[in-house]
Design a protein around this motif. Sequence first.
Motif, mmCIF file in Angstrom:
data_model
loop_
_atom_site.group_PDB
_atom_site.id
_atom_site.type_symbol
_atom_site.label_atom_id
_atom_site.label_comp_id
_atom_site.label_asym_id
_atom_site.label_seq_id
_atom_site.Cartn_x
_atom_site.Cartn_y
_atom_site.Cartn_z
ATOM 1 N N GLU B 269 4.648 -5.236 -9.700
ATOM 2 C CA GLU B 269 5.634 -5.892 -9.175
ATOM 3 C C GLU B 269 6.611 -6.959 -10.003
ATOM 4 O O GLU B 269 7.565 -7.718 -9.837
ATOM 5 C CB GLU B 269 5.139 -6.937 -8.171
ATOM 6 N N THR B 292 0.456 -5.420 -11.972
ATOM 7 C CA THR B 292 0.016 -6.786 -11.283
ATOM 8 C C THR B 292 -1.442 -7.070 -11.478
ATOM 9 O O THR B 292 -1.942 -6.116 -11.315
ATOM 10 C CB THR B 292 0.188 -6.511 -9.789
ATOM 11 N N LYS B 293 -1.646 -8.174 -11.910
ATOM 12 C CA LYS B 293 -3.005 -8.734 -12.118
ATOM 13 C C LYS B 293 -3.582 -8.983 -10.839
ATOM 14 O O LYS B 293 -3.358 -10.036 -10.198
ATOM 15 C CB LYS B 293 -3.141 -9.796 -13.181
ATOM 16 N N HIS B 294 -4.353 -8.086 -10.125
ATOM 17 C CA HIS B 294 -4.916 -8.534 -8.896
ATOM 18 C C HIS B 294 -6.085 -9.293 -8.914
ATOM 19 O O HIS B 294 -7.319 -9.241 -9.666
ATOM 20 C CB HIS B 294 -5.272 -7.107 -8.088
ATOM 21 N N VAL B 295 -5.906 -10.710 -8.482
ATOM 22 C CA VAL B 295 -6.980 -11.798 -8.671
ATOM 23 C C VAL B 295 -7.811 -11.440 -7.469
ATOM 24 O O VAL B 295 -8.881 -11.613 -7.566
ATOM 25 C CB VAL B 295 -6.057 -13.038 -8.500
ATOM 26 N N ILE B 296 -7.438 -11.229 -6.228
ATOM 27 C CA ILE B 296 -8.414 -10.805 -5.275
ATOM 28 C C ILE B 296 -8.054 -9.055 -5.282
ATOM 29 O O ILE B 296 -7.062 -8.513 -4.884
ATOM 30 C CB ILE B 296 -7.741 -11.290 -3.831
ATOM 31 N N ARG B 297 -9.219 -8.524 -5.211
ATOM 32 C CA ARG B 297 -9.227 -7.120 -4.923
ATOM 33 C C ARG B 297 -9.490 -6.770 -3.476
ATOM 34 O O ARG B 297 -10.389 -7.347 -2.794
ATOM 35 C CB ARG B 297 -10.228 -6.455 -5.711
ATOM 36 N N GLU B 298 -9.024 -5.805 -3.348
ATOM 37 C CA GLU B 298 -8.982 -5.095 -1.784
ATOM 38 C C GLU B 298 -10.497 -4.649 -1.905
ATOM 39 O O GLU B 298 -11.038 -3.955 -2.865
ATOM 40 C CB GLU B 298 -8.262 -4.006 -1.506
ATOM 41 N N PRO B 356 -0.957 5.654 2.826
ATOM 42 C CA PRO B 356 -0.066 4.567 2.955
ATOM 43 C C PRO B 356 -0.181 3.367 1.808
ATOM 44 O O PRO B 356 0.605 2.614 1.426
ATOM 45 C CB PRO B 356 -0.461 3.955 4.610
ATOM 46 N N LEU B 357 -1.520 3.227 1.502
ATOM 47 C CA LEU B 357 -1.959 2.352 0.372
ATOM 48 C C LEU B 357 -1.185 2.733 -0.880
ATOM 49 O O LEU B 357 -0.757 1.926 -1.811
ATOM 50 C CB LEU B 357 -3.322 2.268 0.020
ATOM 51 N N ALA B 360 2.575 1.944 -1.121
ATOM 52 C CA ALA B 360 2.296 0.507 -1.082
ATOM 53 C C ALA B 360 2.393 0.059 -2.563
ATOM 54 O O ALA B 360 2.467 -1.045 -3.191
ATOM 55 C CB ALA B 360 1.840 -0.249 -0.490
ATOM 56 N N GLN B 362 -0.492 0.733 -4.233
ATOM 57 C CA GLN B 362 -1.820 0.314 -4.658
ATOM 58 C C GLN B 362 -2.724 1.434 -4.652
ATOM 59 O O GLN B 362 -3.611 1.642 -3.933
ATOM 60 C CB GLN B 362 -2.312 -0.751 -3.606
ATOM 61 N N MET B 479 8.441 -1.138 4.175
ATOM 62 C CA MET B 479 7.990 -2.244 4.853
ATOM 63 C C MET B 479 8.924 -3.379 5.141
ATOM 64 O O MET B 479 8.475 -4.343 5.519
ATOM 65 C CB MET B 479 6.798 -2.718 4.037
ATOM 66 N N LYS B 480 10.155 -3.323 4.610
ATOM 67 C CA LYS B 480 11.124 -4.284 4.712
ATOM 68 C C LYS B 480 11.829 -4.075 5.754
ATOM 69 O O LYS B 480 12.514 -5.235 6.352
ATOM 70 C CB LYS B 480 11.982 -4.366 3.389
#
Lengths: 80, 558
Positions: B269, B292-298, B356-357, B360, B362, B479-480
């Motif tokens: 991003e 992107t540094k994912h702070v929260i991971r799925e 879908p992920l 996006a 991911q 998604m926009k």
Amino acid sequence: MLCIECGGCSATCTTGNFTRFSLRELQILIKRGENATVRDNINKCMLCGKCTLVCPRGVNTRNVVMLAREAFQKNLIHAV
Amino acid sequence: MHMSLAFGWFLLIFFGTVEADIFGTRHLNAPYKAIFFRFFNPDHGRAGFEAAYGFLMDLILAFILSGLLLAVIKRFSSGVVGLKKTTRLKTLDKIALASLWLIFPSRLLAESFTSGAYGTGSFLTGSLGTILASVFPAKEMAYPFWWLYSLSLGTFFILLPLTRYMHIPTELFLIFARNSGIRTGDQVGAFSEIETYSCSSCGICIDACQLNFSAGITNIQSAYLLKGIRNHENVGEIAHNCLMCGRCDSKCPVGIELTPIRMIRRRAEVTEVPYSNIWKRYFPDRLKIIPTKHVIREDYKWLPQAEPARADVIFFAGCMTHLTPSIKKSMVRILDASGVNYNFIDSDGGVCCGRPLMLAGQDKEARELINFNSQMIRKSGARTLVTSCPICYKVFKESYYLDIEILHHSQFIKMLIDEGQLKLGFLRKNVAYHTPCELGRGSGIYEEPKEVLKYVTRLQKTDCDDENSLCCGGSLANMKISSQVRKRIAGDALSVLTKGNPDILATACPLCKKTFSHATETRVADIAELVADALVIPHLKKNLSDAMVQIPATADIG
């Protein structure tokens, strides 16, 4: 604003089939301001898109999840 | 137009160099001797071979000027040359464009004035020169025009690396690299950078884009994405606002891999800040992407252990097919009627295939879903995987590392028909087929669905067959946009598809089916539904449950 809380999204949710994850619940929690639970749970979404297709009001629920995640990202980075 | 300008200029350079070689004092000359040949040799070209050569040079110049005329027309009134819209330019591009446009007219005038003053020149420069000399003092006026020629040429080449004209040298490298088989991968690299700079901003991708002509969104097309990348802008918003339908990719005249490049930009991003230092713009660092540094991971730790039943063939419906139950039921009927030993592996919901992920951006999260599904598929011991959703099909083929046969349901049904395992009647209906983006341009499957349809119905041709098919607008990749915009896109696509007034609109994707049925009165049916309707023997050849046929639990299937 558009959401009428019908629960269609949660009913069809792929993740909801396996866990207690409920988009309707999360949406209500956001409205109430209880972000902690939302933050822990929002990551369970698989972004499959069924909720958006089902929504009778045409809410782009998938995007809502993405935006919520982004918001939490930014929040956490600033907090540290 | 482009050909006349580009090729003509190449000819001018080539024959100009030869001219300086033949008629100059030495064989190897400095470039300016060739570029300004008439200036340094004003007395040249009165008769004989010199005049003939002068004719050739004039001819090439006329060739270039015709191309230039078309270019000017295209910029101001693109409809005349067949394009509905052309690319919007930034200021620096406009300055470079102006200098480019000045080069050849100023050369024409400079050469004409010189020819007029000395009585030389051929059909173009000579005639124009004579006219000009009768009105103006030709010898004095020639000098400033030679300067104009020189300055506009210089300005163009100095600005070239900062503008879209960088595509001229870059495309040379692109052609050689591509012919060696190099392609863009998952990460940014030298080849994707070459491709990014090879975009000439011609605007054909803008014309092809449905977000442009159906929805009026004109800032996200591939030309603008690439321009944003070259100018080190943050292209996250632009990258995500795309249907990923592949129309621009298939129409790009340079053959740039637009879809992979956009996917790379979706995975990150953050891009870098634009350079303020002009030196850096000439020698930029490698286009980096900071992931992107994912702070929260799925996390998908809650996914259960899979214990599927064993079978030869597994049918994976996918999330979208579950939302269109008629397709599910039809597939079950077909599978039962065919007598194949199958297992409907996600009959009670199942886990998303993961695409879908990935769309996006991911990929790492998608990998967990992929692992889960792969494990489940392996445990079932099947040799064939059939899916009714092209999105799932594409991800199974490209990102799952399974060593079993993966079939889209149209291919599977065709196989059943060819092997005579299905008894089908004929539905006397006119049917138009919509090629789904993920199945057609995305996976290269065009013929099998049409063959199956021809077998059971009367298939019509449409204006948007195969590679030209239009996206339904339901795309999970975007998604926009709002549902109103999607409806508009669907409406426009439908008006083309239903021009021949078919009874049924057939498709091979549950998402397309859902999107279209919301926007039209015509019946929209999946191929599976039509085949199930045409089944002659409605009672089912039961899933053979003989102990002999069932795979023994102890068999070693690798």
